[in-house]
Motif scaffolding. Structure first.
Motif, PDB file in Angstrom:
ATOM      1  N   GLN C 201      -7.805  11.512   2.218  1.00 13.91           N
ATOM      2  CA  GLN C 201      -8.850  12.289   1.527  1.00 13.91           C
ATOM      3  C   GLN C 201      -8.821  13.796   2.170  1.00 13.91           C
ATOM      4  N   ASP C 202      -8.648  13.959   3.174  1.00 11.65           N
ATOM      5  CA  ASP C 202      -8.441  15.120   3.969  1.00 11.65           C
ATOM      6  C   ASP C 202      -7.166  15.976   3.320  1.00 11.65           C
ATOM      7  N   LEU C 203      -6.360  15.076   2.913  1.00  8.40           N
ATOM      8  CA  LEU C 203      -5.180  15.949   2.466  1.00  8.40           C
ATOM      9  C   LEU C 203      -5.485  16.236   0.948  1.00  8.40           C
ATOM     10  N   GLY C 204      -6.655  15.952   0.493  1.00 10.25           N
ATOM     11  CA  GLY C 204      -7.091  16.487  -0.873  1.00 10.25           C
ATOM     12  C   GLY C 204      -6.658  15.384  -1.947  1.00 10.25           C
ATOM     13  N   ALA C 205      -6.588  14.115  -1.599  1.00  5.84           N
ATOM     14  CA  ALA C 205      -6.488  12.928  -2.717  1.00  5.84           C
ATOM     15  C   ALA C 205      -7.721  12.687  -3.325  1.00  5.84           C
ATOM     16  N   ASN C 206      -7.796  12.679  -4.489  1.00  6.71           N
ATOM     17  CA  ASN C 206      -8.930  12.148  -5.113  1.00  6.71           C
ATOM     18  C   ASN C 206      -9.075  10.581  -4.780  1.00  6.71           C
ATOM     19  N   ARG C 207     -10.292   9.696  -5.139  1.00 10.81           N
ATOM     20  CA  ARG C 207     -10.320   8.377  -5.096  1.00 10.81           C
ATOM     21  C   ARG C 207      -9.286   7.584  -5.692  1.00 10.81           C
ATOM     22  N   TRP C 208      -8.849   7.876  -6.929  1.00  9.90           N
ATOM     23  CA  TRP C 208      -7.574   7.223  -7.699  1.00  9.90           C
ATOM     24  C   TRP C 208      -6.374   7.390  -6.893  1.00  9.90           C
ATOM     25  N   GLN C 209      -6.186   8.632  -6.331  1.00 11.19           N
ATOM     26  CA  GLN C 209      -4.785   8.815  -5.721  1.00 11.19           C
ATOM     27  C   GLN C 209      -5.085   7.974  -4.365  1.00 11.19           C
ATOM     28  N   GLN C 210      -6.073   8.103  -3.799  1.00 10.47           N
ATOM     29  CA  GLN C 210      -6.205   7.457  -2.440  1.00 10.47           C
ATOM     30  C   GLN C 210      -5.932   5.882  -2.632  1.00 10.47           C
ATOM     31  N   PHE C 211      -6.346   5.225  -3.825  1.00 15.13           N
ATOM     32  CA  PHE C 211      -6.184   3.933  -4.194  1.00 15.13           C
ATOM     33  C   PHE C 211      -4.671   3.758  -4.349  1.00 15.13           C
ATOM     34  N   TRP C 212      -4.076   4.572  -5.270  1.00 14.53           N
ATOM     35  CA  TRP C 212      -2.789   4.397  -5.894  1.00 14.53           C
ATOM     36  C   TRP C 212      -1.688   4.440  -4.816  1.00 14.53           C
ATOM     37  N   CYS C 213      -2.054   5.455  -3.859  1.00 11.83           N
ATOM     38  CA  CYS C 213      -1.030   5.768  -3.003  1.00 11.83           C
ATOM     39  C   CYS C 213      -1.312   5.153  -1.525  1.00 11.83           C
ATOM     40  N   VAL C 214      -2.197   4.671  -1.157  1.00  6.60           N
ATOM     41  CA  VAL C 214      -2.654   4.061   0.021  1.00  6.60           C
ATOM     42  C   VAL C 214      -3.103   2.456  -0.254  1.00  6.60           C
ATOM     43  N   THR C 215      -4.033   2.197  -0.748  1.00  3.62           N
ATOM     44  CA  THR C 215      -4.648   0.889  -0.668  1.00  3.62           C
ATOM     45  C   THR C 215      -3.793  -0.267  -1.542  1.00  3.62           C
ATOM     46  N   TRP C 216      -3.034   0.427  -2.534  1.00 10.24           N
ATOM     47  CA  TRP C 216      -2.288  -0.721  -3.565  1.00 10.24           C
ATOM     48  C   TRP C 216      -1.112  -1.083  -2.765  1.00 10.24           C
ATOM     49  N   PRO C 217      -0.179  -0.112  -2.317  1.00 12.20           N
ATOM     50  CA  PRO C 217       1.210  -0.331  -1.641  1.00 12.20           C
ATOM     51  C   PRO C 217       0.717  -1.291  -0.348  1.00 12.20           C
ATOM     52  N   LEU C 218      -0.252  -0.966   0.238  1.00  9.77           N
ATOM     53  CA  LEU C 218      -0.302  -1.761   1.445  1.00  9.77           C
ATOM     54  C   LEU C 218      -1.008  -3.288   1.128  1.00  9.77           C
ATOM     55  N   SER C 219      -1.421  -3.337  -0.074  1.00  9.14           N
ATOM     56  CA  SER C 219      -2.024  -4.830  -0.445  1.00  9.14           C
ATOM     57  C   SER C 219      -0.864  -5.472  -0.903  1.00  9.14           C
ATOM     58  N   LEU C 220       0.166  -4.846  -1.246  1.00  6.66           N
ATOM     59  CA  LEU C 220       1.183  -5.765  -1.890  1.00  6.66           C
ATOM     60  C   LEU C 220       1.594  -7.013  -1.512  1.00  6.66           C
ATOM     61  N   PRO C 221       1.953  -7.069  -0.130  1.00  5.77           N
ATOM     62  CA  PRO C 221       1.990  -8.586   0.513  1.00  5.77           C
ATOM     63  C   PRO C 221       0.958  -9.346   0.237  1.00  5.77           C
ATOM     64  N   GLY C 222      -0.093  -8.970   0.180  1.00  4.38           N
ATOM     65  CA  GLY C 222      -1.491  -9.965  -0.378  1.00  4.38           C
ATOM     66  C   GLY C 222      -1.372 -10.336  -1.709  1.00  4.38           C
ATOM     67  N   ILE C 223      -0.910  -9.422  -2.360  1.00  2.00           N
ATOM     68  CA  ILE C 223      -0.514  -9.807  -4.007  1.00  2.00           C
ATOM     69  C   ILE C 223       0.447 -10.845  -3.910  1.00  2.00           C
ATOM     70  N   PHE C 224       1.584 -10.540  -3.212  1.00  2.55           N
ATOM     71  CA  PHE C 224       2.942 -11.444  -3.397  1.00  2.55           C
ATOM     72  C   PHE C 224       2.412 -12.773  -3.057  1.00  2.55           C
ATOM     73  N   SER C 225       1.696 -12.926  -1.900  1.00  6.55           N
ATOM     74  CA  SER C 225       1.546 -14.329  -1.305  1.00  6.55           C
ATOM     75  C   SER C 225       0.416 -15.138  -2.075  1.00  6.55           C
ATOM     76  N   GLY C 226      -0.491 -14.207  -2.962  1.00  8.28           N
ATOM     77  CA  GLY C 226      -1.282 -14.809  -3.770  1.00  8.28           C
ATOM     78  C   GLY C 226      -0.748 -15.239  -4.960  1.00  8.28           C
ATOM     79  N   SER C 227       0.150 -14.369  -5.237  1.00  2.00           N
ATOM     80  CA  SER C 227       0.885 -14.737  -6.831  1.00  2.00           C
ATOM     81  C   SER C 227       1.731 -16.174  -6.477  1.00  2.00           C
ATOM     82  N   ALA C 228       2.297 -16.524  -5.230  1.00  4.57           N
ATOM     83  CA  ALA C 228       3.045 -17.487  -5.113  1.00  4.57           C
ATOM     84  C   ALA C 228       2.139 -18.823  -5.074  1.00  4.57           C
ATOM     85  N   LEU C 229       0.798 -18.521  -4.435  1.00  8.43           N
ATOM     86  CA  LEU C 229      -0.273 -19.690  -4.495  1.00  8.43           C
ATOM     87  C   LEU C 229      -0.709 -19.885  -5.714  1.00  8.43           C
TER      88      LEU C 229
END
Lengths: 271, 366, 298
Positions: C201-229
């Motif tokens: 946010q301090d770098l000027g990312a809006n909410r959508w950018q924050q989600f897309w560039c930070v939260t989403w990539p970090l959550s991929l391992p969770g998504i993959f283990s969930g997908s397998a299940l």
């Protein structure tokens, strides 16, 4: 001043109204179907279509349905036996896996959990018929349920052990305790919550299991999930709703009990 | 403290288990009585008949049901052992005999065998009736909602009704066919002008194409649920067994529906299933099974199979007890000219079964 | 001392090991052997000795069933169809689970356990009952059906049947497997460090950018283990297409079940089961690989 104003905004970052709405809808998606089942168990109509009036008739029907009561008894019996044996074997497996860093045992214990159930059901059926020449019945189901419950108990017990300090056990041994004494007085009390949680978990899994039971059941002894399946497939009456509601109550109680003993199990996505 | 709570746990377990056995005495208080394990077609015996047998022989009857011969044979192969008495159709009977799964009958225990019409004895499936005695017979027919079909101006005497898009488009999603590869293929083969037992691969492929073309118009493959849905008016045309259609017609009449259910033998012919009673080797009570067979061959009891279930009756003595309006019903007692169009299915070998299973998979997939 | 330690090791690991060898490994091996045999004339299996006379192989084992499997496209097509349904179910589960998991992870700590408990509770009901619930909701006389068909009628469209359709199968699949996606996703999202988002946010990312560039990539391992299940159990499911499906809803599971309880062809049923096992192993390897490569790449 600016900082203070910032805090609520940051904690609320992802909790926008839209997100809340979607999350509420997902909760509704999870609960509405079950509520409908429960509500219609009190509905005074043979068709599960619209609300007509309140009745306990379907519970009375259930109470006089000997076949169904026998199925409940059989399922409880199977669940008692399977969860007891799975708890003993699973605890041993959990201990062994944690302590000796074995290679084969974890694969054997955890693979059945990761495979589609139909594979275990079918292979056990072939095994019973071709090798053991076993008459299918309560015993064949108990053995099958034990097989997949071992893994669940082992996971819960191992998770508990991982959070423990190994040196306590060593200290007990150093103080002259026999391995059994050290286990009984030190390890066992520490993992007891995990064991109880594992036992309740396997009881729930056993009483709920449909697929593996479907392939390993014999004749003459009605089993609850099979009985429910037949009712759903052949003649649906709200009696199914009534038995469903009671079964939900039972498993709900067990799960809540289990989570009281070991809250970490809720994080182990089971099945 | 730990020891105490483990004891508590054990105590809980003991109470639990004894609670279970307490329920045992409650649910089956007649533990000393013998139980006859019966593996029968769905909707093929009236509860009244069962009850009377239970009182006569002081025993219990436990029934499991099947709705297709293949299903019954598969379940037996897959470990469903312990049935005393089974009611297979001729082709399945033949398989069971060759499998040596059946006990030879002791005719001395079956005095009522004399009641059976000789035309139904000595079939090619079981010469001399060493292992089986006839129970009843059914036909695989077209059942329909009479008023609806008249209103739409559709023919009722031809299998075209469930196979030809020209007719089907008027009754789209109001049609079901049997969830049985053998029965459905038989009807398709008959419609194409072949024998129901035709084993020519090219003819099978033709039948498959016919079925796949008609499938989009069908609501479901159904072996049991069509009875109820036909009776409440959700379905208009079904391929079904005569006894089940009898049941549907009766239900519709009893609940005072504004329409009637009727059923006919299509002019291309139909499959006739003569079902027999046999005693399985794995059963616990061959004596009781003999008693049951003899009981069912008694004219009065056998008549209930027709009066209450609507199946055809091979029992000569039953005729006196059968409701007169039913004895002239052509789909229950087909006249000699109709009999010429009826065929009994024969059994398939494993290669043919595999081929049929492939066709069935393809039908389901398309 | 050394000896007694080894003894204890075997005393503890021996019983579960033996039990699993008998009731898990042996059955699996039997299934593999069965797939190389021929079906018996009346069901079950053909005796081994008879076939040694007719074939050059003395063991009486044969590849015929595998050839039969490969001789026809339809079996592969059913596998593909099951893969398609499993993929679709997984994607829908991700779409539904993500907002909820995110909301729970961002809620005050004291509410989280309760909210997760609320996700787990429907598990407390029998699997068949959860499927049966949808039979009531989607049934032809249900309120939902009436409402939808009324709307379609107003729009001048043909009425639809909801129950006994591919749509019903998909809903059932999602409903039964959704918690498997929510739990691992939540476990992952909960661990995210809010400082990262602050930095973005301090770098000027809006909410959508924050989600897309930070939260989403970090959550991929969770998504993959969930997908397998989610993906793996759906692949082998037979009960849901059986109960909610229509004339064309057949999956691998149904085909396998049918070989054992319909057409008496155990070898083919075993062959199909082995193919399913291979598919499951493939899927597991794929998801593990995905999760690892994601972990490594940033």
């Amino acid at each position: 001043m600016k900082e203070i104003a910032d805090i609520p905004e940051k904690t609320m970052r992802h909790s926008s109204p839209l997100l809340r709405l979607i999350a509420m809808l997902v909760y509704a998606f999870l609960y509405i179907p079950l509520c409908i089942v429960i509500v219609f168990s009190f509905n005074d109509s043979k068709l599960n279509a619209e609300w007509v009036g309140f009745t306990l008739h379907w519970y009375q029907t259930l109470w006089h349905d000997h076949e169904m009561l026998l199925a409940v008894r059989n399922s409880l019996f199977i669940a008692c036996c399977a969860s007891t044996s799975a708890t003993i074997l699973g605890t041993m497996a959990g201990l062994a896996i944690h302590r000796y860093k074995l290679k084969v045992l974890p694969i054997l214990a955890f693979t059945p959990l990761a495979m589609p159930e139909i594979l275990l059901g079918v292979s056990l059926l072939l095994f019973y018929l071709q090798v053991l020449n076993l008459t299918l019945g309560l015993l064949s189901i108990i053995l099958a349920h034990t097989t997949f419950c071992i893994g669940f108990v082992a996971i819960i017990v191992r998770a508990r052990l991982q959070g423990m300090d190994e040196s306590i056990f060593e200290a007990a041994r150093d103080l002259g305790a026999t391995p059994w004494q050290a286990f009984y007085h030190v390890t066992l009390p520490l993992i007891k919550p995990a064991i109880i949680a594992g036992a309740l978990m396997s009881f729930t899994l056993s009483i709920d299991d449909f697929v593996i039971t479907f392939f390993t059941k014999g004749i003459g002894e009605p089993i609850l999930p099979i009985q429910i399946y037949t009712m759903i497939k052949v003649a649906v009456t709200p009696e199914v709703n009534a038995i469903s509601t009671l079964l939900m109550l039972l498993t709900l109680t067990l799960i809540i009990l289990a989570s009281r003993f070991d809250s970490s199990m809720l994080r182990d996505p089971s099945r | 403290m730990l020891g105490l709570s483990i004891r508590n746990l054990a105590l809980i377990l003991v109470v639990w288990l004894s609670g279970c056995s307490g329920m045992d005495s409650m649910t089956s208080d007649k533990t000393n009585t013998r139980t006859l394990q019966l593996f029968n077609w769905n909707n093929y015996i009236a509860p009244e008949t069962i009850q009377r047998f239970e009182t006569t022989c002081n025993c219990q009857v436990k029934q499991d049901y099947f709705s297709d011969n293949e299903e019954m044979l598969a379940k037996l192969a897959a470990g469903a052992t312990g049935y005393d008495l089974i009611v297979p159709t001729g082709n399945a009977l033949h398989t069971l005999i060759r499998q040596q799964a059946l006990l030879p009958l002791n005719k001395a225990q079956l005095p009522n065998l004399k009641n059976i019409e000789s035309a139904y004895l000595n079939t090619r499936f079981d010469p001399d009736n060493q292992f089986s005695v006839p129970y009843a017979y059914t036909l695989t027919l077209l059942g329909y909602n009479k008023n609806k079909i008249q209103e739409l101006g559709l023919p009722t005497d031809t299998w075209a009704l469930i196979f030809e898009p020209e007719y089907l488009q008027k009754i789209k999603h109001r049609v079901t066919v049997l969830d049985s590869p053998r029965e459905l293929m038989a009807s398709a083969l008959l419609y194409l002008g072949y024998s129901a037992n035709d084993q020519d691969e090219a003819h099978w492929n033709q039948a498959e194409a016919l079925i796949i073309r008609a499938k989009p118009y069908w609501a479901a493959f159904s072996n049991t649920s069509y009875i109820r849905e036909l009776a409440i008016g959700d379905l208009w045309v079904v391929q079904g067994y005569s006894n089940d259609l009898f049941q549907a017609a009766l239900d519709a009449h009893k609940t005072g529906r504004s329409f009637a259910i009727d059923y006919t033998i299509p002019r291309q012919g139909a499959v006739m299933s003569l079902d027999s009673m046999v005693i399985h080797r794995s059963g616990q009570h061959p004596d009781l099974a003999h008693q049951f067979i003899n009981f069912m061959m008694d004219g009065k009891n056998s008549a209930e199979l027709t009066n209450l279930i609507g199946s055809g009756n091979p029992n000569r003595d039953a005729t006196a007890f059968i409701r007169p309006e039913l004895t002239h019903y052509p789909v229950i007692f087909p006249d000699p000219s109709a009999l010429l169009h009826l065929e009994m299915l024969t059994d398939l070998n494993h290669k043919q079964r595999r081929a049929l299973s492939r066709i069935w998979t393809e039908i389901k997939l398309r | 001392m050394q000896l007694s330690n080894r003894l204890i090791k075997w005393l503890i690991s021996g019983p579960p090991l033996v039990f699993l060898l008998i009731f898990f490994v042996a059955p699996s091996l039997i299934m593999i052997v069965t797939s190389f045999r021929l079906p018996g004339e009346f069901g079950g299996l053909a005796p081994l000795t008879i076939f040694s006379e007719h074939t050059s192989i003395d063991s009486g084992l044969t590849l015929e069933t595998y050839q039969f499997f490969l001789s026809d496209w339809i079996y592969l097509e059913i596998f593909l169809k099951s893969f398609f349904i499993a993929t679709l179910t997984t994607i829908i589960c991700i779409a539904m689970a993500y907002p909820l998991a995110l909301l729970i992870a961002n809620s005050p700590r004291k509410f989280r356990n309760l909210m997760i408990m609320l996700v787990v509770l429907p598990f407390a009901s029998n699997f068949l009952i959860r499927v049966y619930a949808w039979m009531i909701i989607l049934g032809p006389e249900s309120t939902l059906s009436h409402v939808i068909n009324h709307i379609l009628g107003v729009l001048g469209l043909e009425p639809v049947t909801l129950l006994f359709s591919p749509f019903a199968v998909l809903i059932g699949m999602v409903y039964v497997h959704l918690p498997f996606m929510i739990l691992p996703l939540y476990t992952n999202l909960e661990k995210h460090d809010p400082i990262l988002l602050d930095a973005a946010q301090d770098l000027g990312a809006n909410r959508w950018q924050q989600f897309w560039c930070v939260t989403w990539p970090l959550s991929l391992p969770g998504i993959f283990s969930g997908s397998a299940l989610v993906f793996i159990p759906v692949l082998g499911m037979f009960a849901i297409p059986d109960i909610l499906g229509g004339t064309g809803d057949i999956m691998i599971g149904n085909l396998i079940k049918d070989q054992f309880l319909g057409t008496r062809d155990w070898p083919f049923g075993s062959t199909l089961s082995i193919m399913l096992t291979i598919a499951v192993l493939g899927a597991t390897v794929f998801f593990t690989w995905l999760a690892r490569s994601v972990m490594r790449s940033p």
